[in-house]
Scaffold this motif. Structure first.
Motif, PDB file in Angstrom:
ATOM      1  N   LYS A   1      70.093  81.451  91.793  1.00 51.77           N
ATOM      2  CA  LYS A   1      69.696  82.229  90.434  1.00 51.77           C
ATOM      3  C   LYS A   1      68.584  83.092  90.936  1.00 51.77           C
ATOM      4  CE  LYS A   1      71.566  79.307  86.811  1.00 51.77           C
ATOM      5  NZ  LYS A   1      71.547  79.099  85.371  1.00 51.77           N
TER       6      LYS A   1
ATOM      7  N   GLY B   1      59.719  64.719  91.045  1.00 49.44           N
ATOM      8  CA  GLY B   1      58.662  65.006  90.489  1.00 49.44           C
ATOM      9  C   GLY B   1      58.721  66.337  89.699  1.00 49.44           C
ATOM     10  N   TYR B   2      60.056  66.423  89.214  1.00 48.71           N
ATOM     11  CA  TYR B   2      60.190  67.877  88.313  1.00 48.71           C
ATOM     12  C   TYR B   2      60.806  67.678  87.208  1.00 48.71           C
ATOM     13  CZ  TYR B   2      59.097  71.000  92.565  1.00 48.71           C
ATOM     14  OH  TYR B   2      58.497  71.185  93.522  1.00 48.71           O
ATOM     15  N   LYS B   3      60.546  68.726  86.307  1.00 53.75           N
ATOM     16  CA  LYS B   3      61.232  68.471  85.063  1.00 53.75           C
ATOM     17  C   LYS B   3      62.379  69.360  84.977  1.00 53.75           C
ATOM     18  CE  LYS B   3      60.009  69.447  80.008  1.00 53.75           C
ATOM     19  NZ  LYS B   3      61.154  70.385  79.992  1.00 53.75           N
ATOM     20  N   LEU B   4      63.485  69.145  84.646  1.00 52.37           N
ATOM     21  CA  LEU B   4      64.628  69.788  84.794  1.00 52.37           C
ATOM     22  C   LEU B   4      64.563  70.966  83.565  1.00 52.37           C
ATOM     23  CD1 LEU B   4      67.402  70.000  86.613  1.00 52.37           C
ATOM     24  CD2 LEU B   4      68.261  68.659  84.933  1.00 52.37           C
ATOM     25  N   VAL B   5      64.673  72.085  84.287  1.00 51.59           N
ATOM     26  CA  VAL B   5      64.674  73.138  83.090  1.00 51.59           C
ATOM     27  C   VAL B   5      65.805  74.002  83.037  1.00 51.59           C
ATOM     28  CG1 VAL B   5      62.286  73.414  83.130  1.00 51.59           C
ATOM     29  CG2 VAL B   5      63.629  74.858  84.685  1.00 51.59           C
ATOM     30  N   ASP B   6      66.820  73.629  84.252  1.00 54.63           N
ATOM     31  CA  ASP B   6      68.020  74.387  84.099  1.00 54.63           C
ATOM     32  C   ASP B   6      68.960  73.912  85.279  1.00 54.63           C
ATOM     33  OD1 ASP B   6      70.030  76.295  83.604  1.00 54.63           O
ATOM     34  OD2 ASP B   6      68.810  77.988  84.681  1.00 54.63           O
ATOM     35  N   HIS B   7      70.028  74.092  85.347  1.00 57.34           N
ATOM     36  CA  HIS B   7      70.943  73.842  86.370  1.00 57.34           C
ATOM     37  C   HIS B   7      72.165  74.519  86.318  1.00 57.34           C
ATOM     38  CE1 HIS B   7      74.208  71.323  84.423  1.00 57.34           C
ATOM     39  NE2 HIS B   7      73.432  71.839  83.217  1.00 57.34           N
TER      40      HIS B   7
ATOM     41  N   GLU C   1      72.967  73.093  91.714  1.00 59.84           N
ATOM     42  CA  GLU C   1      71.672  73.419  91.698  1.00 59.84           C
ATOM     43  C   GLU C   1      70.948  72.935  90.642  1.00 59.84           C
ATOM     44  OE1 GLU C   1      71.980  77.683  92.122  1.00 59.84           O
ATOM     45  OE2 GLU C   1      73.364  77.368  93.867  1.00 59.84           O
ATOM     46  N   LEU C   2      69.440  72.394  90.970  1.00 60.94           N
ATOM     47  CA  LEU C   2      68.626  72.022  89.811  1.00 60.94           C
ATOM     48  C   LEU C   2      67.602  72.966  89.787  1.00 60.94           C
ATOM     49  CD1 LEU C   2      68.609  68.155  90.450  1.00 60.94           C
ATOM     50  CD2 LEU C   2      70.388  69.475  89.015  1.00 60.94           C
ATOM     51  N   TYR C   3      67.081  73.457  88.692  1.00 56.34           N
ATOM     52  CA  TYR C   3      65.935  74.226  88.719  1.00 56.34           C
ATOM     53  C   TYR C   3      64.884  73.447  87.779  1.00 56.34           C
ATOM     54  CZ  TYR C   3      69.300  77.740  90.251  1.00 56.34           C
ATOM     55  OH  TYR C   3      70.174  78.454  91.072  1.00 56.34           O
ATOM     56  N   GLY C   4      63.789  73.234  88.412  1.00 55.50           N
ATOM     57  CA  GLY C   4      62.721  72.315  87.742  1.00 55.50           C
ATOM     58  C   GLY C   4      61.211  73.030  87.883  1.00 55.50           C
ATOM     59  N   SER C   5      60.446  72.462  87.037  1.00 58.77           N
ATOM     60  CA  SER C   5      58.975  72.695  87.190  1.00 58.77           C
ATOM     61  C   SER C   5      58.453  71.490  87.349  1.00 58.77           C
ATOM     62  CB  SER C   5      58.435  73.556  85.879  1.00 58.77           C
ATOM     63  OG  SER C   5      58.782  72.667  84.744  1.00 58.77           O
ATOM     64  N   LYS C   6      57.482  71.644  88.173  1.00 60.89           N
ATOM     65  CA  LYS C   6      56.570  70.400  88.631  1.00 60.89           C
ATOM     66  C   LYS C   6      55.835  69.849  87.812  1.00 60.89           C
ATOM     67  CE  LYS C   6      55.016  70.413  93.369  1.00 60.89           C
ATOM     68  NZ  LYS C   6      54.992  71.461  94.529  1.00 60.89           N
ATOM     69  N   ILE C   7      55.754  68.272  87.659  1.00 64.18           N
ATOM     70  CA  ILE C   7      55.257  67.573  86.740  1.00 64.18           C
ATOM     71  C   ILE C   7      54.040  67.150  87.391  1.00 64.18           C
ATOM     72  CG2 ILE C   7      55.074  65.284  85.429  1.00 64.18           C
ATOM     73  CD1 ILE C   7      58.256  65.279  85.633  1.00 64.18           C
TER      74      ILE C   7
ATOM     75  N   GLN D   1      71.402  64.359  86.893  1.00 67.44           N
ATOM     76  CA  GLN D   1      70.708  65.305  87.442  1.00 67.44           C
ATOM     77  C   GLN D   1      69.264  65.429  86.933  1.00 67.44           C
ATOM     78  OE1 GLN D   1      72.576  68.944  85.926  1.00 67.44           O
ATOM     79  NE2 GLN D   1      74.605  68.532  87.001  1.00 67.44           N
TER      80      GLN D   1
ATOM     81  N   ILE E   1      76.358  61.504  91.916  1.00 70.39           N
ATOM     82  CA  ILE E   1      76.833  62.796  91.459  1.00 70.39           C
ATOM     83  C   ILE E   1      78.196  63.166  92.220  1.00 70.39           C
ATOM     84  CG2 ILE E   1      76.561  65.202  90.897  1.00 70.39           C
ATOM     85  CD1 ILE E   1      73.623  64.475  90.327  1.00 70.39           C
TER      86      ILE E   1
ATOM     87  N   VAL F   1      67.478  62.767  89.116  1.00 75.11           N
ATOM     88  CA  VAL F   1      67.093  63.232  90.390  1.00 75.11           C
ATOM     89  C   VAL F   1      65.704  64.308  90.316  1.00 75.11           C
ATOM     90  CG1 VAL F   1      68.048  64.944  92.141  1.00 75.11           C
ATOM     91  CG2 VAL F   1      69.591  63.150  91.205  1.00 75.11           C
TER      92      VAL F   1
ATOM     93  N   GLU G   1      63.587  64.017  88.319  1.00 73.34           N
ATOM     94  CA  GLU G   1      62.330  63.595  87.990  1.00 73.34           C
ATOM     95  C   GLU G   1      61.767  62.634  89.118  1.00 73.34           C
ATOM     96  OE1 GLU G   1      63.377  61.391  84.284  1.00 73.34           O
ATOM     97  OE2 GLU G   1      63.125  63.162  83.001  1.00 73.34           O
TER      98      GLU G   1
END
Lengths: 136, 136
Positions: B74, A119-125, B128-134, A111, B107, A114, A116
């Motif tokens: 969410k 282009g994202y930092k995973l903060v929750d899932h 579901e992945l929750y992320g913030s842009k790098i 996860q 996965i 995927v 990364e």
DNA sequence: ATAATTGCAAATGCTTTGCTTGTGA
DNA sequence: TCACAAGCAAAGCATTTGCAATTAT
């Protein structure tokens, strides 16, 4: 082992009232994933004057403090459980509604990868498996 | 390539009314994941008499026919998208709300394995992945 | 023709909130 | 003491539903 909710409230400076103590104790003693109604019924057996609004306010408060976790599984109302030390995901038995916790570090790693790659930092899932029992 | 919703309705014997055709067309032309309100606004631009109840009834009908998919991410209301040929999951940008689709077969396989190890046949899942842009 | 669908408004189910009274630190 | 919490009932929000009028096949 995971501390009880009451201790965590003290740690985090969450004010403890009689009602909150009772809700905390009830949740700590629950090994399942009750919804607010169920929780209200359980605490009502000890203190029948407690209102459902208080239960709603309290689980929200605990959630925001990171002490309990809320789950919105498909087709049912919000359920709560005490936050554990180790993260886990859930498998829901589609016939009985039974909830089984599991840990899978390979999936966790994938996860993150995927996210990364996108282009994202995973903060929750959120990962939920819905299954039907295989009879053997 | 995925057929449009109207064709799928014909295939599955879903009765087509003016309203349904319009909703179908609107969803087929949407590349995002609109909620019912948004969908209602979009169709209203073409036919202002269409009621939101009809939109609710129609997306539910399409969903039950397997023609569209419903997502409860969410912190937002139910969103819909046309069902594609290939399954995919979603990454949600927690800042902007943007939704990115992705496919990861490793996965998928692991999920199936986890379910089986627990004695279950995997019938559905939610990832579901929750992320913030790098920023780079 | 007639069974199904629409639009409207009312009802629902879960959750939140305003307000007054009660209470923990 | 006094800012915060509880209880109650009312409000909120997304979604569903009953019913009379309309429409697709």
């Amino acid at each position: 082992m995971t501390k009880d909710i009451e201790s965590k409230c003290l740690e985090k400076g969450v004010r403890l009232t009689e009602q909150r103590k009772l809700i905390a104790k009830t949740m700590s003693n629950s090994s399942d994933h009750p919804d607010v109604d169920e929780l209200h019924q359980r605490v009502s057996k000890v203190d029948s004057r407690i209102s459902i609004a208080t239960v709603y306010r309290t689980v929200k408060l605990f959630e925001e403090a990171g002490i309990v976790e809320k789950h919105d599984f498909k087709g049912s109302k919000a359920r709560y459980e005490q936050a554990k030390d180790e993260h886990h995901d859930h498998l829901i038995d589609v016939s009985s509604g039974e909830i089984i916790e599991f840990v899978n570090n390979d999936i966790e790693k994938l996860q993150k990868q995927v996210a990364e790659k996108l282009g994202y930092k995973l903060v929750d899932h959120r990962l939920e498996l819905y299954g039907s029992k295989i009879k053997k």
